[in-house]
Design a protein around this motif. Structure first.
Motif, PDB file in Angstrom:
ATOM      1  N   PRO B 287      44.012  70.669  83.144  1.00 25.42           N
ATOM      2  CA  PRO B 287      43.872  69.515  82.521  1.00 25.42           C
ATOM      3  C   PRO B 287      42.572  68.792  82.695  1.00 25.42           C
ATOM      4  O   PRO B 287      41.899  68.502  83.169  1.00 25.42           O
ATOM      5  CB  PRO B 287      44.939  68.166  82.979  1.00 25.42           C
ATOM      6  CG  PRO B 287      44.810  68.245  84.517  1.00 25.42           C
ATOM      7  CD  PRO B 287      44.836  69.971  84.103  1.00 25.42           C
ATOM      8  N   PHE B 288      42.011  68.254  81.211  1.00 24.07           N
ATOM      9  CA  PHE B 288      41.033  67.481  80.827  1.00 24.07           C
ATOM     10  C   PHE B 288      40.582  65.956  81.452  1.00 24.07           C
ATOM     11  O   PHE B 288      42.100  65.639  81.058  1.00 24.07           O
ATOM     12  CB  PHE B 288      41.205  67.037  79.816  1.00 24.07           C
ATOM     13  CG  PHE B 288      38.550  67.678  78.952  1.00 24.07           C
ATOM     14  CD1 PHE B 288      38.449  68.420  79.656  1.00 24.07           C
ATOM     15  CD2 PHE B 288      38.349  65.919  78.521  1.00 24.07           C
ATOM     16  CE1 PHE B 288      36.642  67.885  79.435  1.00 24.07           C
ATOM     17  CE2 PHE B 288      37.149  65.728  78.789  1.00 24.07           C
ATOM     18  CZ  PHE B 288      36.265  66.940  78.852  1.00 24.07           C
ATOM     19  N   PRO B 289      39.633  66.070  82.336  1.00 26.68           N
ATOM     20  CA  PRO B 289      39.957  64.310  83.186  1.00 26.68           C
ATOM     21  C   PRO B 289      39.841  63.090  81.982  1.00 26.68           C
ATOM     22  O   PRO B 289      38.574  62.850  81.964  1.00 26.68           O
ATOM     23  CB  PRO B 289      38.778  64.069  84.851  1.00 26.68           C
ATOM     24  CG  PRO B 289      38.017  65.901  83.486  1.00 26.68           C
ATOM     25  CD  PRO B 289      38.691  66.646  82.959  1.00 26.68           C
ATOM     26  N   LYS B 290      40.738  63.594  80.896  1.00 24.18           N
ATOM     27  CA  LYS B 290      40.508  62.884  79.865  1.00 24.18           C
ATOM     28  C   LYS B 290      40.091  61.032  80.568  1.00 24.18           C
ATOM     29  O   LYS B 290      39.491  60.114  79.315  1.00 24.18           O
ATOM     30  CB  LYS B 290      42.076  61.798  79.304  1.00 24.18           C
ATOM     31  CG  LYS B 290      41.916  62.823  78.575  1.00 24.18           C
ATOM     32  CD  LYS B 290      43.542  62.997  77.562  1.00 24.18           C
ATOM     33  CE  LYS B 290      44.669  63.597  77.423  1.00 24.18           C
ATOM     34  NZ  LYS B 290      45.475  63.293  76.546  1.00 24.18           N
ATOM     35  N   GLY B 291      40.985  60.403  81.234  1.00 27.13           N
ATOM     36  CA  GLY B 291      40.793  58.882  82.502  1.00 27.13           C
ATOM     37  C   GLY B 291      39.462  58.235  82.268  1.00 27.13           C
ATOM     38  O   GLY B 291      39.000  57.530  81.940  1.00 27.13           O
ATOM     39  N   ILE B 292      38.263  59.180  82.647  1.00 26.19           N
ATOM     40  CA  ILE B 292      37.222  58.273  83.055  1.00 26.19           C
ATOM     41  C   ILE B 292      36.820  58.142  81.513  1.00 26.19           C
ATOM     42  O   ILE B 292      35.832  57.901  81.423  1.00 26.19           O
ATOM     43  CB  ILE B 292      36.159  59.910  83.976  1.00 26.19           C
ATOM     44  CG1 ILE B 292      34.857  59.265  84.759  1.00 26.19           C
ATOM     45  CG2 ILE B 292      36.380  61.102  83.398  1.00 26.19           C
ATOM     46  CD1 ILE B 292      34.995  57.613  85.264  1.00 26.19           C
ATOM     47  N   PHE B 293      36.750  59.430  80.630  1.00 26.18           N
ATOM     48  CA  PHE B 293      36.609  58.805  79.026  1.00 26.18           C
ATOM     49  C   PHE B 293      36.803  57.904  78.396  1.00 26.18           C
ATOM     50  O   PHE B 293      35.531  57.122  78.252  1.00 26.18           O
ATOM     51  CB  PHE B 293      36.183  60.177  79.004  1.00 26.18           C
ATOM     52  CG  PHE B 293      35.222  61.370  79.393  1.00 26.18           C
ATOM     53  CD1 PHE B 293      33.667  62.183  78.870  1.00 26.18           C
ATOM     54  CD2 PHE B 293      35.592  62.359  79.918  1.00 26.18           C
ATOM     55  CE1 PHE B 293      33.530  62.474  79.468  1.00 26.18           C
ATOM     56  CE2 PHE B 293      35.415  63.616  80.427  1.00 26.18           C
ATOM     57  CZ  PHE B 293      33.418  63.588  80.151  1.00 26.18           C
ATOM     58  N   GLN B 294      37.451  57.869  78.847  1.00 29.19           N
ATOM     59  CA  GLN B 294      38.253  57.068  78.251  1.00 29.19           C
ATOM     60  C   GLN B 294      37.711  55.328  78.576  1.00 29.19           C
ATOM     61  O   GLN B 294      37.398  54.418  77.948  1.00 29.19           O
ATOM     62  CB  GLN B 294      39.853  56.518  78.486  1.00 29.19           C
ATOM     63  CG  GLN B 294      40.939  57.728  77.585  1.00 29.19           C
ATOM     64  CD  GLN B 294      41.803  58.565  77.596  1.00 29.19           C
ATOM     65  OE1 GLN B 294      42.370  57.633  78.584  1.00 29.19           O
ATOM     66  NE2 GLN B 294      42.738  59.142  76.420  1.00 29.19           N
ATOM     67  N   GLN B 295      37.986  55.174  79.767  1.00 23.97           N
ATOM     68  CA  GLN B 295      37.641  54.383  80.697  1.00 23.97           C
ATOM     69  C   GLN B 295      35.990  53.597  80.090  1.00 23.97           C
ATOM     70  O   GLN B 295      35.586  52.584  79.913  1.00 23.97           O
ATOM     71  CB  GLN B 295      37.442  54.579  82.407  1.00 23.97           C
ATOM     72  CG  GLN B 295      37.379  53.229  82.799  1.00 23.97           C
ATOM     73  CD  GLN B 295      37.592  54.192  84.637  1.00 23.97           C
ATOM     74  OE1 GLN B 295      37.809  54.939  85.040  1.00 23.97           O
ATOM     75  NE2 GLN B 295      36.532  53.572  84.652  1.00 23.97           N
ATOM     76  N   LEU B 296      35.022  54.856  80.206  1.00 24.91           N
ATOM     77  CA  LEU B 296      33.853  54.505  80.048  1.00 24.91           C
ATOM     78  C   LEU B 296      33.481  54.494  78.551  1.00 24.91           C
ATOM     79  O   LEU B 296      33.013  53.484  78.369  1.00 24.91           O
ATOM     80  CB  LEU B 296      32.806  55.828  80.512  1.00 24.91           C
ATOM     81  CG  LEU B 296      33.110  56.370  81.672  1.00 24.91           C
ATOM     82  CD1 LEU B 296      31.960  57.578  81.795  1.00 24.91           C
ATOM     83  CD2 LEU B 296      31.901  55.099  82.424  1.00 24.91           C
ATOM     84  N   SER B 297      34.834  54.651  78.218  1.00 23.51           N
ATOM     85  CA  SER B 297      34.044  54.461  76.421  1.00 23.51           C
ATOM     86  C   SER B 297      34.452  52.871  75.604  1.00 23.51           C
ATOM     87  O   SER B 297      33.926  52.304  75.315  1.00 23.51           O
ATOM     88  CB  SER B 297      34.809  55.164  75.176  1.00 23.51           C
ATOM     89  OG  SER B 297      36.108  55.940  76.309  1.00 23.51           O
ATOM     90  N   VAL B 298      35.462  52.715  76.842  1.00 22.58           N
ATOM     91  CA  VAL B 298      36.123  51.384  76.538  1.00 22.58           C
ATOM     92  C   VAL B 298      34.962  50.146  77.399  1.00 22.58           C
ATOM     93  O   VAL B 298      35.238  48.873  76.474  1.00 22.58           O
ATOM     94  CB  VAL B 298      38.101  50.793  77.111  1.00 22.58           C
ATOM     95  CG1 VAL B 298      37.997  49.275  77.072  1.00 22.58           C
ATOM     96  CG2 VAL B 298      38.597  51.911  76.448  1.00 22.58           C
ATOM     97  N   GLN B 299      34.664  50.197  78.429  1.00 21.99           N
ATOM     98  CA  GLN B 299      34.059  49.590  79.625  1.00 21.99           C
ATOM     99  C   GLN B 299      32.927  49.187  78.340  1.00 21.99           C
ATOM    100  O   GLN B 299      31.617  49.113  78.199  1.00 21.99           O
ATOM    101  CB  GLN B 299      34.074  49.725  80.477  1.00 21.99           C
ATOM    102  CG  GLN B 299      35.111  49.822  81.549  1.00 21.99           C
ATOM    103  CD  GLN B 299      34.798  50.599  82.723  1.00 21.99           C
ATOM    104  OE1 GLN B 299      34.297  51.100  83.481  1.00 21.99           O
ATOM    105  NE2 GLN B 299      36.134  50.275  83.576  1.00 21.99           N
TER     106      GLN B 299
END
Ligand SMILES: Cc1ncc(C[n+]2csc(CCOP(=O)(O)OP(=O)(O)O)c2C)c(N)n1
Lengths: 250, 352
Positions: B287-299
């Protein structure tokens, strides 16, 4: 009260333990059902049911694992002997056999077949030669006879265009790793009995660690030969055995 | 077992890692740049009484692995890009029969016969399933020889736990490169994942069947939904990445495997010049580590992500999917033997 044993009735014919009590999906007059039963009888008689691992083909016999009552695996089309090779190497205590059609064993899987044979894998191969691709609707198989009409040879198989019927058993017999090859047929009850003996030999060879053993079975396909079941048996007897002579090849 | 420090190539480290993880079946077909792996297995399997087979093709090798997995053994094969294309049939069947296996791809340049230079051009093939059908493989991307070794234990454990094919994706550079590394025991098999489904002969139990064929109406859909549920669980639990300087970074480099090492050099060079650079190195590509990218792009809306690959932008698509247009995503990549250099990357960063 009379006990069953007091009567002069003895049960001499019953369903083998290795064959499940169910209807098969095979067409009327098809040879797969007969061969499944022969394999099951041999497995019972050799008392190896709890050691057997079967590898079913992709072809009409794809769901053989529904009919046999022992451990079974599927294999991708033509790859049964690669799958079986690994199983037997890892578990020499088991009896591993493949059951394959002519398209599976002698067209898409020719490479896997030749190399498993050439490595002399201690395996048993049940090879159904029905001269057509059954499952996909009656196309030309490598074993289709010259002149035989199929959906992909509407004018009959012609040497110039399609090449000749492939006698893969004779080819395999050239390999030092191959220890036993016999061609049998299902066209009369006595031929069926001979087929059973050959199947038994091929399994015994594995038990005795003799090496690669293959039984080729000329098997009727009335549906795609466009014949009645009796006509199909007659066609094997009159025509097919001329191209594929019966008997021990090696 | 004692730990010891030795010098090894990535290819050999992967092979030794597999042996230490309890792998006792290997089948492969020669292809550069992973031949050392196959040769190492030929020697080592003799010592550990495992089975090594030089198969007649990659097709045969992967189907041998299918047979080995079906009888419950820890089994693997390895290849490089053209050989991986041939293995796709078998990988799809492994996924369909829910059999655990480990497949190593030491990527080289493509398409076609391509060349034998390192490449990351098989990312799509590895992370999207690769063969026919709705399936996924877990994909691990080591970036040094020590990781190449360590990840083999992880790979076999994940494969057994989820009954799924696991791909270890490296490139020719990682395979050929020698580095010091520490050998330690990876065999967590003792912790025990039972395989009651394995084909061992039906003594004292009902017969087992291994298959991927579901003909009855509705059955295949039901089976696919079961697979999807498993994939969601893996996405929730197994995504993994390495992050550097993410707290204050204004530009984030995104790279995996060998490429991540070059990206790290760039990062440290620019950090010395007080440039606010960070890095995300995906370790699981699926699985691609989506979480960190979603988090960074929101913050951090003004963040720029620079994806660097030895391909023309394959992982780039995953980064774009996860950031969903919220931050700028740029790309720097070469393939077919070309590797983005530190200078090229620094030049690219200067334009952002
Ligand atoms: C890779 C692949 N190609 C083609 C098929 C389609 N297909 C299924 S069975 C078959 C031929 C079967 O013929 P044979 O092996 O002679 O067995 P029979 O059905 O006659 O018993 C083919 C071509 C497939 N399932 N997989």
């Amino acid at each position: 009260m009379l006990e069953r044993n007091d009567l002069a009735i003895k049960k001499i014919f019953s369903r083998p333990k290795s064959l499940r009590d169910m209807q098969t999906h095979y067409c009327a007059g098809c040879g797969h059902g007969i061969t499944h039963r022969l394999v099951a009888e041999v497995v019972d008689e050799l008392e190896i049911r709890e050691r057997v691992i079967a590898v079913a083909p992709v072809g009409c016999a794809v769901v053989a694992y529904d009919y046999w009552d022992f451990d079974c695996s599927e294999a991708a089309h033509g790859r049964a002997l690669a799958v079986a090779t690994a199983m037997k190497r890892l578990r020499p205590q088991n009896i591993v056999f493949t059951y394959q059609g002519d398209g599976d064993l002698a067209a898409i899987g020719t490479n896997e077949t030749i190399h498993a044979a050439n490595r002399g894998e201690n395996l048993t191969v049940i090879f159904i030669n029905n001269a057509v691709y059954g499952m996909t609707g009656g196309q030309m198989a490598p074993t289709t006879l010259i002149g035989q009409r199929t959906t992909t040879t509407p004018k009959g198989r012609q040497e110039k265009i399609h090449g000749w019927p492939l006698r893969i058993s004779e080819m395999l017999a050239q390999l030092p790793g191959v220890k036993y090859i016999e061609r049998v047929s299902l066209h009369t009850p006595s031929e069926v009995l001979k087929a059973k003996q050959a199947i038994k030999q091929a399994f015994k060879n594995q038990i005795d660690e003799v090496g690669f053993s293959l039984v080729e079975i000329l098997s009727p396909c009335p549906t795609y030969w466009e014949m009645s079941p009796p006509e199909a048996l007659e066609w094997i007897k009159q025509v097919m055995v001329k191209e594929f002579p019966l008997g021990k090849i090696k | 077992m004692m730990t010891k420090r030795i010098l090894m190539t990535g290819n050999e480290a992967i092979a030794e890692g597999a042996i230490q993880a309890g792998c006792r079946f290997y089948a492969g077909y020669p292809i550069t740049p992973q031949n050392e792996l196959t040769a190492y297995m030929a020697r080592r399997m003799l010592q550990v009484k495992g089975i090594f087979i030089q198969a007649e093709s990659e097709l045969s090798a992967i189907n041998m692995v299918f047979g080995a997995a079906a009888v419950g053994e820890r089994a693997m094969t390895s290849s490089s890009s053209p050989g991986m294309s041939l293995k796709q049939e078998g990988i799809s069947y492994l996924a369909g029969a829910e059999l655990p296996a480990v497949i190593v791809n030491i990527m080289r340049g493509g398409p076609g016969l391509g060349n034998i230079a390192p490449s990351q051009s098989d990312y799509f093939q590895a992370t999207r399933g690769g063969g026919h059908g709705d399936y996924r493989c877990i994909v691990l991307a080591p970036s040094c020889v020590q990781e190449a070794y360590n990840f083999m234990g992880v790979a076999f454990d994940l494969a057994d736990r989820y009954r799924i094919p696991v791909i270890v994706l490296g490139d020719g550079m990682l395979g050929q490169m020698m580095e010091p590394m520490v050998i330690h025991s990876l065999n967590r098999k003792a912790k025990g994942i039972e395989k009651p489904w394995a084909l061992t002969g039906c003594q004292a139990r009902k017969p087992n069947v291994i298959k991927s064929f579901y003909l009855k109406e509705g059955d295949l859909e039901k089976f696919n939904l079961k697979l999807q549920k498993k994939y969601r669980l893996i996405q929730q639990k197994e995504a993994c990445y390495e992050g550097l300087f993410l707290d204050d970074a204004k530009t984030i480099l995104v790279a995996y495997g060998t490429m991540a090492r070059i990206a790290k050099n760039v990062l440290y060079k620019l950090r010395e010049k007080k440039k606010k650079i960070g890095l995300v190195r995906p370790i699981t590509l699926w699985p691609f580590p989506k979480g960190i990218f979603q988090q960074l792009s929101v913050q951090r809306k003004r963040l720029v992500a620079l994806v660097i690959e030895m391909s023309y932008g394959q992982m780039l698509e995953d980064v774009k999917l996860c950031t969903d247009g919220k931050i700028k995503v740029e790309f720097c990549g070469r393939a077919g033997g070309g590797i983005p250099t530190e200078r090229e990357i620094i030049k690219k960063i200067a334009t952002l």
